[in-house]
Design an enzyme around this catalytic site. Structure first.
Site, mmCIF file in Angstrom:
data_model
loop_
_atom_site.group_PDB
_atom_site.id
_atom_site.type_symbol
_atom_site.label_atom_id
_atom_site.label_comp_id
_atom_site.label_asym_id
_atom_site.label_seq_id
_atom_site.Cartn_x
_atom_site.Cartn_y
_atom_site.Cartn_z
ATOM 1 N N HIS A 1 40.100 51.018 76.492
ATOM 2 C CA HIS A 1 39.445 52.427 77.183
ATOM 3 C C HIS A 1 38.243 52.862 76.105
ATOM 4 O O HIS A 1 37.181 53.122 76.862
ATOM 5 C CB HIS A 1 40.251 53.406 77.143
ATOM 6 N N GLU B 1 63.469 40.108 93.115
ATOM 7 C CA GLU B 1 63.216 39.731 91.659
ATOM 8 C C GLU B 1 61.671 39.257 91.595
ATOM 9 O O GLU B 1 61.414 38.540 92.373
ATOM 10 C CB GLU B 1 64.088 38.660 91.261
ATOM 11 N N PHE B 2 61.011 39.356 90.506
ATOM 12 C CA PHE B 2 59.593 38.983 90.499
ATOM 13 C C PHE B 2 59.748 37.540 90.277
ATOM 14 O O PHE B 2 58.811 36.777 90.662
ATOM 15 C CB PHE B 2 59.077 39.482 89.050
ATOM 16 N N LYS C 1 45.213 67.666 73.628
ATOM 17 C CA LYS C 1 44.857 66.576 74.549
ATOM 18 C C LYS C 1 43.267 66.718 74.819
ATOM 19 O O LYS C 1 42.836 67.662 75.350
ATOM 20 C CB LYS C 1 45.566 66.427 75.657
ATOM 21 N N LYS D 1 37.402 57.475 85.414
ATOM 22 C CA LYS D 1 37.178 58.949 85.367
ATOM 23 C C LYS D 1 35.655 59.423 85.739
ATOM 24 O O LYS D 1 34.967 58.583 85.342
ATOM 25 C CB LYS D 1 37.456 59.440 83.856
ATOM 26 N N ASP E 1 46.541 49.735 72.312
ATOM 27 C CA ASP E 1 46.732 50.414 73.317
ATOM 28 C C ASP E 1 45.388 51.134 73.884
ATOM 29 O O ASP E 1 45.456 51.330 75.095
ATOM 30 C CB ASP E 1 47.817 51.638 73.008
ATOM 31 N N ASP F 1 41.146 49.505 84.072
ATOM 32 C CA ASP F 1 40.848 50.301 83.102
ATOM 33 C C ASP F 1 40.686 51.492 83.510
ATOM 34 O O ASP F 1 39.441 51.933 83.963
ATOM 35 C CB ASP F 1 39.508 49.944 82.112
ATOM 36 N N HIS F 2 41.624 52.522 83.383
ATOM 37 C CA HIS F 2 41.588 53.724 84.227
ATOM 38 C C HIS F 2 40.520 54.885 83.647
ATOM 39 O O HIS F 2 39.932 55.469 84.411
ATOM 40 C CB HIS F 2 43.019 54.417 84.498
ATOM 41 N N ARG G 1 63.211 45.388 92.371
ATOM 42 C CA ARG G 1 64.503 44.559 92.357
ATOM 43 C C ARG G 1 65.699 45.339 92.770
ATOM 44 O O ARG G 1 66.517 44.898 93.383
ATOM 45 C CB ARG G 1 64.695 43.843 90.950
ATOM 46 N N LYS H 1 47.905 59.979 68.328
ATOM 47 C CA LYS H 1 48.916 60.755 69.020
ATOM 48 C C LYS H 1 49.098 61.878 68.186
ATOM 49 O O LYS H 1 49.076 61.880 66.899
ATOM 50 C CB LYS H 1 50.168 59.782 69.289
#
Ligand SMILES: NC(=O)C1=CN([C@@H]2O[C@H](COP(=O)(O)OP(=O)(O)OC[C@H]3O[C@@H](n4cnc5c(N)ncnc54)[C@H](OP(=O)(O)O)[C@@H]3O)[C@@H](O)[C@H]2O)C=CC1
Ligand SMILES: O=C1O[C@H](COP(=O)(O)O)[C@@H](O)[C@H](O)[C@H]1O
Length: 518
Positions: free
Chosen positions: A266, A108-109, A372, A207, A261, A202-203, A66, A367
């Protein structure tokens, strides 16, 4: 044939071959184009495909958002980020050629006229190429706009494709926040696009190491005969992150939590790849038919008591990560100081199938852990007759196959060996394979593979409708026990920069196991 025409129009005999294997030229429309995902992941992925010569010639990119921006301003912002994050660095010459294909569309969406103008613009792009074209709509907006965007695409006729061409949609996560919202979104998606044209991203499936799971299991004769409850004692999946709620992430995360999340999507996807039966073929549905059976076979933790026995949730308190002092979860930016959202979760899962009867699968995600890293470890049972148990020190540990999803992608196998020398003493040793040294090059980013697959019409690495819904069915019971039961299981605590709460250790100790040290 012009480089941008739909191949199936000009060569119908090759349609099946081409559409399944080769990414086809198209216009990629990104909704949410001024956002973080587009700048940090999507455009750098497309750029890196161009660098590697993998991007089909004639791909155009239209960014939809937007803010008022010219093409030049939009391109400049993308370049700034690409210089920072591109995995292959930034080559000015390649970038200058690549960026000519990028345009900005302000709307705008929810603005009907914006979609009408978009349709005109896409027709113009196709006319300049000399005909009709394929379209790939990438919905990279906040989830509250997914419905609006899909409905407007339909209203503007953009879900339809010209003869011999295709129109596909990629939908970002989160795909719903529970079963009901996911079912609703699936209805909206499926009345707009056919399931075969729908790509739920789903990233983790993109991988390299996740893709290698099927190869490891089914292209090597030595693992599959052992891949069952007769030889495997337990399996662990750990996804540890050292970051907390930086970059304004707290606003989204506090409404989601670690379970929704990361686990719903994942980690259950990784679990499916580890636990599934061999598919009959490598078609998208062949693979997804087997994955969904795993999720369907999960024993349901459907009472507060079962949840308390099998799931641990926790928040971190202030501590140190990498020597830097960090706030507790409830003091993080945009997090409710009274929050009851988990930033860590550990689960014991049971898959009620013949193959996995009695084998616990432990999953943990958190987290502000010390580093990592994501890995899967397969812990084998001890040999039936331990000849060496009387030795001083006994037999150290057992066989563990570790699949490092990230970083330092690779696979290692722990074995027991004799220490060289005149006496008989044993020590664990490791056979280790590293992608980087074995193949001499880094792995492509997940989004590169997934974008190419969507351009090729291959949905194998995307979640199907039933997978998403079955995963939510399992997750919903736990969320309900936490948030709606009269006696909700407690929220544990751990100090930021440590490996999670004591309660998560107790979960495994109760079974005579312990978390693998990363
Ligand atoms: N960022 C990441 O690393 C990841 C993100 N995702 C998912 O991707 C999606 C996008 O995330 P992210 O890029 O971080 O989000 P951002 O908040 O950074 O970007 C949101 C985008 O939506 C646009 N937008 C917001 N409201 C409107 C509107 N009413 N009309 C038109 N455009 C609008 C914004 O445009 P404007 O700037 O003009 O306001 C901006 O381009 C989310 O679903 C997220 O869950 C998934 C995995 C990782
Ligand atoms: O989808 C998400 O993934 C990231 C972790 O992705 P990775 O590829 O860096 O492992 C996670 O941080 C984020 O909370 C989640 O939404």
């Amino acid at each position: 044939m012009s480089e941008t025409a739909c191949p199936s129009m000009s060569n119908p005999f090759r349609e099946d071959l081409v559409s399944r294997n080769r990414p086809q030229p198209c216009t990629v429309v990104i909704f949410g184009a001024t956002g973080d995902l587009t700048h940090r992941k999507l455009v750098p992925a497309l750029y890196n495909l161009a660098v590697d010569g993998e991007l089909p010639p004639g791909v155009k990119i239209v960014g939809f958002a937007r803010r008022d921006k010219s093409d030049a301003e939009f391109r400049a912002g993308l370049e700034e980020l690409n210089r920072k994050v591109s995995r292959s660095g930034h080559d000015d010459e390649i970038w200058d050629r690549f960026v000519e294909s990028i345009h900005y569309h302000k709307s705008e969406f929810t603005d009907d006229d914006g979609y009408r103008r978009l349709a005109e613009r896409l027709d113009e792009i196709d006319r300049d190429r000399g005909g009709k074209g394929n379209r790939l709509f990438y919905i990279a907006s906040a989830p509250e706009f997914f419905d609006d965007i899909l409905e407007h695409l339909k209203q503007a006729g953009l879900n339809e494709s010209a003869e011999g061409c295709w129109s596909r949609v990629i939908v970002e996560k989160p795909f719903g926040t529970d079963l009901a919202t996911a079912q609703h979104l699936n209805q909206v998606v499926n009345r707009t696009f056919e399931e075969k044209d729908t790509y739920r991203i789903d990233h983790y499936l993109g991988k390299e190491t996740a893709q290698n799971l099927m190869v490891l299991r089914f292209a090597n004769a030595i693992f599959e005969p052992l891949w069952n409850s007769r030889y495997i004692d337990q399996i662990q999946i750990t996804c540890s992150e050292n970051l907390g709620m930086e970059g304004g992430r707290g606003g989204y995360y506090d409404k989601s939590g670690a379970l929704r999340d990361m686990v719903q999507n994942h980690l259950l996807q990784l679990l499916s790849l580890v636990a599934m039966e061999p598919p009959t073929d490598l078609s998208a549905d062949g693979v997804r038919d087997e994955k969904v059976k795993v999720i369907r076979s999960l024993r349901q933790w459907d009472t507060a008591k079962k949840v308390a026995e099998n799931v641990v949730r926790a928040q971190y308190t202030a501590g140190h990560v990498d020597g830097v002092s960090v706030p507790g979860y409830c003091e993080e930016d945009r997090v409710d100081p009274e929050s009851q959202t988990e930033a860590y979760v550990a689960l014991r899962l049971m898959i009620d199938t013949w193959r996995w009867s009695g084998v616990p699968f432990y999953i943990r995600m958190g987290k502000r852990l010390p580093k990592k890293a994501t890995e899967i470890s397969v812990h084998f049972k001890a040999p039936p007759c331990v000849l060496f148990s009387a030795l001083p020190g006994g037999v150290p540990g057992g066989n563990v196959l570790v699949i490092r999803i990230q970083p330092d992608e690779g696979i290692s196998l722990r074995m027991v060996s004799k220490i060289p020398g005149t006496s008989l003493r044993l020590e664990p040793v490791k056979m280790d394979f590293h992608y980087a040294t074995s193949f001499g090059k880094g792995s492509p980013e997940a989004y590169e593979r997934l974008l190419l697959d969507a351009m090729a019409g291959d949905a194998t690495l995307f979640a199907r409708r039933d997978e998403v819904e079955e995963a939510w069915r399992f997750i919903d019971h736990i969320e309900r026990a936490w948030h709606e039961s009269d006696s909700p299981p407690p929220m544990a605590e751990f100090v930021a920069g440590t490996w999670g709460p004591k309660e998560a250790d107790d979960l495994l100790t109760a079974d005579g196991h312990s978390w693998r040290r990363l």
